[in-house]
Design a protein around this motif. Structure first.
Motif, PDB file in Angstrom:
ATOM      1  N   SER A  95     -89.028 -78.492  20.305  1.00 46.30           N
ATOM      2  CA  SER A  95     -88.273 -77.283  19.992  1.00 46.30           C
ATOM      3  C   SER A  95     -86.811 -77.646  19.782  1.00 46.30           C
ATOM      4  O   SER A  95     -86.417 -78.806  19.950  1.00 46.30           O
ATOM      5  CB  SER A  95     -88.417 -76.255  21.122  1.00 46.30           C
ATOM      6  N   GLU A  96     -86.014 -76.673  19.405  1.00 38.79           N
ATOM      7  CA  GLU A  96     -84.590 -76.885  19.203  1.00 38.79           C
ATOM      8  C   GLU A  96     -83.806 -76.049  20.193  1.00 38.79           C
ATOM      9  O   GLU A  96     -84.196 -74.922  20.510  1.00 38.79           O
ATOM     10  CB  GLU A  96     -84.174 -76.514  17.775  1.00 38.79           C
ATOM     11  N   VAL A  97     -82.704 -76.614  20.669  1.00 38.25           N
ATOM     12  CA  VAL A  97     -81.784 -75.879  21.539  1.00 38.25           C
ATOM     13  C   VAL A  97     -80.374 -76.039  20.979  1.00 38.25           C
ATOM     14  O   VAL A  97     -80.067 -77.013  20.287  1.00 38.25           O
ATOM     15  CB  VAL A  97     -81.814 -76.388  23.003  1.00 38.25           C
ATOM     16  N   ASP A  98     -79.530 -75.069  21.279  1.00 34.73           N
ATOM     17  CA  ASP A  98     -78.121 -75.150  20.923  1.00 34.73           C
ATOM     18  C   ASP A  98     -77.376 -75.802  22.071  1.00 34.73           C
ATOM     19  O   ASP A  98     -77.532 -75.384  23.227  1.00 34.73           O
ATOM     20  CB  ASP A  98     -77.545 -73.756  20.660  1.00 34.73           C
ATOM     21  N   VAL A  99     -76.575 -76.813  21.758  1.00 36.76           N
ATOM     22  CA  VAL A  99     -75.793 -77.520  22.769  1.00 36.76           C
ATOM     23  C   VAL A  99     -74.325 -77.408  22.375  1.00 36.76           C
ATOM     24  O   VAL A  99     -73.939 -77.795  21.271  1.00 36.76           O
ATOM     25  CB  VAL A  99     -76.212 -79.008  22.859  1.00 36.76           C
ATOM     26  N   ASP A 100     -73.530 -76.845  23.283  1.00 36.47           N
ATOM     27  CA  ASP A 100     -72.094 -76.737  23.042  1.00 36.47           C
ATOM     28  C   ASP A 100     -71.419 -78.039  23.416  1.00 36.47           C
ATOM     29  O   ASP A 100     -71.656 -78.596  24.481  1.00 36.47           O
ATOM     30  CB  ASP A 100     -71.495 -75.586  23.867  1.00 36.47           C
ATOM     31  N   GLY A 101     -70.561 -78.517  22.527  1.00 34.09           N
ATOM     32  CA  GLY A 101     -69.840 -79.757  22.768  1.00 34.09           C
ATOM     33  C   GLY A 101     -68.432 -79.670  22.218  1.00 34.09           C
ATOM     34  O   GLY A 101     -67.994 -78.628  21.727  1.00 34.09           O
ATOM     35  N   ILE A 102     -67.745 -80.769  22.284  1.00 28.51           N
ATOM     36  CA  ILE A 102     -66.363 -80.839  21.821  1.00 28.51           C
ATOM     37  C   ILE A 102     -66.253 -80.475  20.343  1.00 28.51           C
ATOM     38  O   ILE A 102     -65.297 -79.832  19.923  1.00 28.51           O
ATOM     39  CB  ILE A 102     -65.786 -82.256  22.071  1.00 28.51           C
ATOM     40  N   LEU A 103     -67.235 -80.871  19.562  1.00 32.78           N
ATOM     41  CA  LEU A 103     -67.214 -80.613  18.127  1.00 32.78           C
ATOM     42  C   LEU A 103     -67.867 -79.298  17.748  1.00 32.78           C
ATOM     43  O   LEU A 103     -68.094 -79.039  16.569  1.00 32.78           O
ATOM     44  CB  LEU A 103     -67.897 -81.762  17.378  1.00 32.78           C
ATOM     45  N   GLY A 104     -68.159 -78.466  18.728  1.00 33.65           N
ATOM     46  CA  GLY A 104     -68.802 -77.181  18.473  1.00 33.65           C
ATOM     47  C   GLY A 104     -70.252 -77.195  18.903  1.00 33.65           C
ATOM     48  O   GLY A 104     -70.713 -78.086  19.610  1.00 33.65           O
ATOM     49  N   THR A 105     -70.977 -76.204  18.438  1.00 32.86           N
ATOM     50  CA  THR A 105     -72.387 -76.064  18.795  1.00 32.86           C
ATOM     51  C   THR A 105     -73.247 -76.884  17.839  1.00 32.86           C
ATOM     52  O   THR A 105     -73.070 -76.823  16.627  1.00 32.86           O
ATOM     53  CB  THR A 105     -72.805 -74.584  18.740  1.00 32.86           C
ATOM     54  N   MET A 106     -74.141 -77.661  18.432  1.00 33.02           N
ATOM     55  CA  MET A 106     -75.072 -78.473  17.646  1.00 33.02           C
ATOM     56  C   MET A 106     -76.498 -78.113  18.046  1.00 33.02           C
ATOM     57  O   MET A 106     -76.752 -77.748  19.186  1.00 33.02           O
ATOM     58  CB  MET A 106     -74.852 -79.967  17.924  1.00 33.02           C
ATOM     59  N   LYS A 107     -77.391 -78.223  17.086  1.00 36.21           N
ATOM     60  CA  LYS A 107     -78.812 -78.035  17.387  1.00 36.21           C
ATOM     61  C   LYS A 107     -79.404 -79.397  17.711  1.00 36.21           C
ATOM     62  O   LYS A 107     -79.187 -80.358  16.987  1.00 36.21           O
ATOM     63  CB  LYS A 107     -79.527 -77.418  16.198  1.00 36.21           C
ATOM     64  N   MET A 108     -80.125 -79.472  18.813  1.00 37.10           N
ATOM     65  CA  MET A 108     -80.787 -80.714  19.204  1.00 37.10           C
ATOM     66  C   MET A 108     -82.261 -80.425  19.446  1.00 37.10           C
ATOM     67  O   MET A 108     -82.619 -79.410  20.032  1.00 37.10           O
ATOM     68  CB  MET A 108     -80.157 -81.287  20.466  1.00 37.10           C
ATOM     69  N   ARG A 109     -83.079 -81.371  19.011  1.00 35.86           N
ATOM     70  CA  ARG A 109     -84.522 -81.247  19.247  1.00 35.86           C
ATOM     71  C   ARG A 109     -84.852 -81.754  20.648  1.00 35.86           C
ATOM     72  O   ARG A 109     -84.364 -82.800  21.060  1.00 35.86           O
ATOM     73  CB  ARG A 109     -85.295 -82.034  18.209  1.00 35.86           C
ATOM     74  N   VAL A 110     -85.693 -81.002  21.322  1.00 32.00           N
ATOM     75  CA  VAL A 110     -86.100 -81.319  22.686  1.00 32.00           C
ATOM     76  C   VAL A 110     -87.615 -81.476  22.728  1.00 32.00           C
ATOM     77  O   VAL A 110     -88.343 -80.593  22.260  1.00 32.00           O
ATOM     78  CB  VAL A 110     -85.676 -80.200  23.669  1.00 32.00           C
TER      79      VAL A 110
END
Length: 124
Positions: A95-110
Motif C-alpha cells: 500500500s501507499e502512505v503519505d510521509v511528511d519530511g523536510i522536502l514536503g509530503t512524499m508517498k511511500m510504498r509499504v
C-alpha cells in the motif's frame, strides 16, 4: 496504485506453495520502501520464525541486483517452508502512505505482512 497484493486475510497468498510465496514477496519487497511486520501469537517457535521472516523481508527490501534478490528469495522460501510446517499463515499487502519530511509530503510504498497461527476450528 494504492493497494496491491493479497489483502483480505491473504487467502490467495496462503494457498501458494512457499517457493511462489517467496517469489511474490520478493517482488513486493522490491516495490516497497518501508516494511510493516506483525506477528500474532506468543509461542516461542512462532516468534523465532517471525524473527527470521522479518530479517528475510528486510533483506529482500534492501537487495541490490539480481544476486542479492535471488539470495533473499531463497531465504524467504526457507523461512516460509518452516512457517507452513508450523501451521502459520501469512498475509501480505502493498500500500501507499503519505510521509511528511523536510522536502514536503512524499508517498511511500509499504509492504505490510502478518504472520498468524491457524484459525481455530469452528464446529458446526
Amino acid at each position: 496504485m494504492s493497494n496491491e497484493g493479497c489483502g483480505g486475510g491473504g487467502n490467495l497468498f496462503t494457498g501458494l506453495e512457499p517457493a511462489k510465496q517467496a517469489e511474490y514477496l520478493a517482488m513486493l519487497a522490491q516495490e516497497a520502501r518501508l516494511l510493516e511486520f506483525s506477528l500474532e501469537g506468543e509461542d516461542p517457535e512462532f516468534r523465532r520464525i517471525g524473527d527470521r521472516l522479518q530479517r528475510a523481508l528486510e533483506g529482500a527490501l534492501d537487495a541490490d541486483g539480481p544476486d542479492e534478490t535471488e539470495g533473499a528469495r531463497g531465504e524467504l522460501e526457507d523461512v516460509l517452508t518452516g512457517a507452513r510446517e508450523a501451521g502459520l499463515r501469512l498475509s501480505a499487502q502493498l500500500s501507499e502512505v503519505d510521509v511528511d519530511g523536510i522536502l514536503g509530503t512524499m508517498k511511500m510504498r509499504v509492504l505490510s505482512t502478518v504472520l498468524a497461527p491457524p484459525a481455530p476450528a469452528m464446529n458446526a
